[in-house]
Write a protein that holds these residues in place. Sequence first.
Motif, PDB file in Angstrom:
ATOM      1  N   MET A 133       6.458   3.168   5.543  1.00 22.40           N
ATOM      2  CA  MET A 133       7.196   2.133   4.817  1.00 22.40           C
ATOM      3  C   MET A 133       8.496   1.789   5.514  1.00 22.40           C
ATOM      4  O   MET A 133       8.961   0.646   5.460  1.00 22.40           O
ATOM      5  N   GLY A 134       9.091   2.780   6.186  1.00 23.26           N
ATOM      6  CA  GLY A 134      10.289   2.513   6.972  1.00 23.26           C
ATOM      7  C   GLY A 134      10.012   1.488   8.049  1.00 23.26           C
ATOM      8  O   GLY A 134      10.795   0.549   8.256  1.00 23.26           O
ATOM      9  N   PRO A 152      -5.525   3.628   6.425  1.00 17.39           N
ATOM     10  CA  PRO A 152      -5.286   2.184   6.543  1.00 17.39           C
ATOM     11  C   PRO A 152      -3.811   1.872   6.748  1.00 17.39           C
ATOM     12  O   PRO A 152      -3.470   0.918   7.464  1.00 17.39           O
ATOM     13  N   LEU A 153      -2.952   2.694   6.165  1.00 17.82           N
ATOM     14  CA  LEU A 153      -1.511   2.464   6.341  1.00 17.82           C
ATOM     15  C   LEU A 153      -1.110   2.597   7.806  1.00 17.82           C
ATOM     16  O   LEU A 153      -0.305   1.812   8.322  1.00 17.82           O
ATOM     17  N   VAL A 154      -1.682   3.600   8.463  1.00 17.04           N
ATOM     18  CA  VAL A 154      -1.344   3.817   9.877  1.00 17.04           C
ATOM     19  C   VAL A 154      -1.770   2.612  10.706  1.00 17.04           C
ATOM     20  O   VAL A 154      -1.016   2.098  11.536  1.00 17.04           O
ATOM     21  N   ILE A 155      -2.998   2.135  10.437  1.00 15.12           N
ATOM     22  CA  ILE A 155      -3.477   0.974  11.198  1.00 15.12           C
ATOM     23  C   ILE A 155      -2.569  -0.233  10.949  1.00 15.12           C
ATOM     24  O   ILE A 155      -2.163  -0.946  11.879  1.00 15.12           O
ATOM     25  N   LEU A 210       0.843  -1.195   0.000  1.00 15.75           N
ATOM     26  CA  LEU A 210       0.000   0.000   0.000  1.00 15.75           C
ATOM     27  C   LEU A 210       0.880   1.248   0.000  1.00 15.75           C
ATOM     28  O   LEU A 210       0.553   2.248  -0.653  1.00 15.75           O
ATOM     29  N   GLY A 211       2.000   1.186   0.733  1.00 15.82           N
ATOM     30  CA  GLY A 211       2.936   2.312   0.690  1.00 15.82           C
ATOM     31  C   GLY A 211       3.462   2.507  -0.722  1.00 15.82           C
ATOM     32  O   GLY A 211       3.495   3.625  -1.252  1.00 15.82           O
ATOM     33  N   ALA A 212       3.848   1.390  -1.348  1.00 13.12           N
ATOM     34  CA  ALA A 212       4.299   1.477  -2.732  1.00 13.12           C
ATOM     35  C   ALA A 212       3.187   2.042  -3.600  1.00 13.12           C
ATOM     36  O   ALA A 212       3.434   2.833  -4.524  1.00 13.12           O
ATOM     37  N   GLY A 213       1.938   1.628  -3.279  1.00 16.45           N
ATOM     38  CA  GLY A 213       0.798   2.164  -4.015  1.00 16.45           C
ATOM     39  C   GLY A 213       0.723   3.671  -3.875  1.00 16.45           C
ATOM     40  O   GLY A 213       0.485   4.393  -4.854  1.00 16.45           O
TER      41      GLY A 213
END
Lengths: 656, 185, 102
Positions: A393-394, A479-482, A351-354
């Motif tokens: 992403m890190g 959603p990334l944070v979760i 998702l980060g790459a997204g």
Amino acid sequence: MIQLVWLAVLFPLLGAVINAALAFRRPMAKTAVSIVGVGVMAAAFAVALAVFRELQQSPVASYSVVLWHWMPVTDRLSIDLAFQVDHLSSVMLLVITGVGGLIHLFSVGYMRSDPGYARYFAYLNLFIVFMLVLVLGASLPVSFIGWEGVGLCSYLLIGFWYEVDANSNAGKKAFLANRIGDFGVLIAMFLIWWSLGTLDFTGIMMQGGAHWSRGSTMPLLVALFLFLGCTGKSAQIPLYVWLPDAMAGPTPVSALIHAATMVTAGVFLVVRTAAVFTLAPVALEVVAVVGALTAFFAATIGLRQYDIKKVLAYSTVSQLGYMFLGVGTTAFASGIFHLITHAFFKALLFLGAGSVIHAMHHALHHAHSHADPQDMRNMGGLRRAMPWTFALMGIATLAIAGVPPFAGFFSKDEILGAAFARGSEHPIYYVCWALGLAAALMTAFYMSRLVAMTFFGKYRGGEKSAEHLHEAPWVMTGPLVILAILTIGGGLINLPHFAGGSSWLEHWLAPVVQVAMMMVTPTPEIPSGMETTLIALAIVAAVTGLVGGYVLTTRSSIVTPEHAPEERGIWSLLYHKYYVDEVYHRLIVDPTMWLSRRALWQTVDAFLIDRIGVGGTARLAEGLGWLGSRLQNGQVAFYVTMFAVGAVLILRTLVR
Amino acid sequence: MNVTAVVFYVFAAWAVASALLCITRSNALTSALWLVSTMFALAAIFVILNAQFIAAIQVLVYAGAVMVLFLFVIMLLNLEVVPHDWKRWPVWMLGLGLAAVLGATLLPLRNYTSDRLAREISNLPGAVNSNLVFPREDSALAVAQGAVGHIAQPLFQAYLIPFEITSVLLLVAVIGAVVLAKRKL
Amino acid sequence: MDTRLLLGPTLVVSAILFVLGVAGVLVRRNAIVVFMCVELMLNAVNLTFIAFAQLHGVSGQIMVFFVMTVAAAEAAVGLAIILAIFRHTQSVDLAHINLLKG
């Protein structure tokens, strides 16, 4: 609530039906599609949570929810459409609906401007339906519905942008590779039924222990055929080639299907049928070796890829190899543990790459540049424009690299530990352990290379597009944070003793593999001094990889793809993925094409069936018709003559 | 060879000769008249074979009515007389050859006698008296009934329903003929 | 004399007449003549019926009665058809009547 587990399947099914209808009737009703698509996932997650809570308090470890009699053929073959709710499927239920729901939410932002929005959500909901059927099925045939269904949805979503030929070809490739594996599962099913007369998972577990002796041929055959299916679905050697190509689909699809859920179905299936595998020690060794080899080879390929999604794809193949290494060493709980943590951090990475691709796409689009938004050589320095994505992403990178205390460290360490411990029984496991450790080092390396190329250094996408780079909207970062929280804390569910935990997941899954574990010797204990050494080695590998990747990447000068020099030596081999695709093409695709075109199409179909068969019958009928039509010349005299001839012939038999 | 047989053979020859002329004349009108001649000869044979009533209606219905209808149509159409086209001799050969084969097929019929039939029907070995198998009719009764009564008795009793059906058949034929022949209804 | 003895000769005459009728039907091209040949064949059959009626009783004669009825009906309808065809093609030559050509 356990008896109502079918609701978790029903909600996404309703979503799929409604979204499919909207896709046909109101493809632009994006708000309605979003509400339906994400809403049903929330509802399914609520059901999953309720089922899990109830199961936790229940003294019974496994429930069978019979929906209807599906194939009541004979006494010997009577298959119900039944769901098995136990500790394994409840955990899988939570992961699928939870991670799946987050990815649905992310998709709302990512796919916002796509004309196929409604169709996309219909497919995505349908995928969840089949995935849940797969993990909930109480028998092989029911699970097989889901097994085939997820393959179908995968095919549909890889080829989602079917206007581009390469995308639909990638879909076909995935489908065909999966067919080979499915064939294995079918054969395994036939063998099981033929030998045991049952197809229920519980039945296989009980009957298998009673009728098969450990190390005999039948469980070995069954286990190997099942594992063939797993190599197809879970992208292991030799069938892994489809997964990197599957990145042609939208990025959230890669996150959901080709990282978090579907590709782990093979691992799930091995755990589900663990009793068969533990009865066949050779099969277990095969699983472990294939897993370790896949983990190693995929990691080496990942070292030299430039497409951000391709790196993640090979990483996924590699991590799946870890999971198989885990289950192959009978550390079933560790395999599932890694499955879960991998679902978290790999979904986060994708998702980060997204997010990155999304931003790059918009920036390049505004600058009217035709550069590839997925190529990392066009990126660089994105941490300033996208601090959130960078940070998230890190975290995921640290997790996948195996840096404590992130989730990936614990799961990976457990698998390596199990492999090392089994080494005292059979030296092949030491090799597996070494391969796994090397893969861990490379994982850390290519992940830090990915982060360094993407977020550090100078932006290489051109001056004009730089000003258009911006962070993704909250619906995507949320959603990334979760997922990041889960990535940090995911290790807690199976925190080992040395870290002060209680190995909760291992105890939770113990009833599932209890029968299977009775067939094998328990994993030998590793001396605590040795254990510390192993952990230290793993950490050293991770840190070395991370630092090495960062330093080597930032020191070297990165040039954009159009100015890139020819790859040389070993790098060329890695860049071209060991030419496996080309070899497969020569050895399998070309002969098959030749056979299909020459023998089957031109000879059998066009000549034998069309010309001789169909055309021949037609010409025969035509000829007979021509003869008949000569008789119908309209001349009464002729008819009368024929009549007279007939009359004479009849009379000659009557008059004596 | 008595007188009856001589008369029979004379009429038989007459019938065959007339029929031969009937099928060979190129003029349809001549053919029709020779057919009438054949029917008269047949009527005479019917009388010899004790079928007087049938002989009478043979003359009345066939020669009198049906053949008149034929003559009527021939004259109505006023066809020009087409002489035989002798280029069609293969067709004649084929037709006559086929007819000859048919004749050869029917030739065994000449061996049929009442005695043989009686033997075949009674299925007994040796010679059988046909008078026992095929009883002679009561000639006294026949005389009392007369030729018409002799045939009317079964016709209006055993064959009543077929007889009535023939009336329907004739009605249908009349309607059909009118429908076909009339230009406009 | 006993006319029953004439059974064989009668059948032969009948057969000759029948064969002549068949030959006529086969070779003639005039539809009306063909029709007349059919009548000839019917007459030949009638003769057979009469011949056998001497042995089997009066039923044979009744059959002849019915045959005549049918022949009369057939002649009426058949000639009407010929009339209709003639109006259509101005010919009664069978070679010209080939509407059934397949």
